[in-house]
Design an enzyme around this catalytic site. Sequence first.
Site, PDB file in Angstrom:
ATOM      1  N   SER A 143       0.860  -1.178   0.000  1.00 18.17           N
ATOM      2  CA  SER A 143       0.000   0.000   0.000  1.00 18.17           C
ATOM      3  C   SER A 143       0.896   1.228   0.000  1.00 18.17           C
ATOM      4  CB  SER A 143      -0.876   0.012   1.258  1.00 18.17           C
ATOM      5  OG  SER A 143      -1.510   1.257   1.448  1.00 18.17           O
ATOM      6  N   TYR A 156      -2.312  -0.939  10.139  1.00 17.68           N
ATOM      7  CA  TYR A 156      -2.250  -1.027   8.686  1.00 17.68           C
ATOM      8  C   TYR A 156      -0.876  -0.609   8.178  1.00 17.68           C
ATOM      9  CZ  TYR A 156      -3.745  -0.470   3.812  1.00 17.68           C
ATOM     10  OH  TYR A 156      -3.876  -0.576   2.453  1.00 17.68           O
TER      11      TYR A 156
END
Length: 258
Positions: A143, A156
């Site tokens: 990401s 995350y």
Amino acid sequence: MSKRFDGKVVIVTGAASGLGLATAERLSYEGASLVLVDMQEAGVNALAERLANNAPAIAVVANVALEEGVAKYVKACMDEFGRIDGFFNNAGVEGRQNLTEDFGSEEFHRVVSINLDGVFFGMAAVLKIMREQGGGAILNTASVGGIRGVGNQSGYAASKHGVVGLTRNSAVEYGQYGVQINAIAPGAIMTAMVEGSLRQIGGEDWEKVGQDFVQPNPMKRFGRPEEVAALAAFLLSGEAPFINGATIPIDGGQSYKY
């Protein structure tokens, strides 16, 4: 559409929605035999049934955060097809948004177990097979939150930074065996997960929040899952095997902006 994947077998995790779904569709249309992995039983079964009209596809319901779940989908692939040519190691979650001090250990470990442990377990199982068969391509979903800070997403960000590290480290180890390992770093792609994030921030006004969110992006919009699928298919195709250990942003150029 070209049939770059005729005769090739690819595992896709997180296949029932988002980037996994879009990539599974793209690979199927290009001729890949697919092993579709997800916790959403109805969704992954329906997808396998639909894609089987293009090329062979089987569904496996498994939890990627558990080694036995990974062993289950790898065994299913080998039993059905006898090899693994590509692996889209994609399943993941965002988790709740909160300051680090309020994020909570339980939520942190939940997110890391899926996003990082799951990627590691998958790589460990698939790499052994690819090394023995003399080649293959692995693509991990990282990401932009794995290459820079994004705020309010400790679990995350930590997990996705870990995915980048695992990708680089394993690419160094396995290039000599003809195995190509890369990662993609999607930015804001309009999937159900991103919509959920916007709803966390804006509630019923999430669409307005989304419009404001993309204004700093050079392209002034969200990315589309099929755009990510096109990149994923290229990196899994074996057309450019000397790309190895790379983490490639697909975010409209936002991560390069000062």
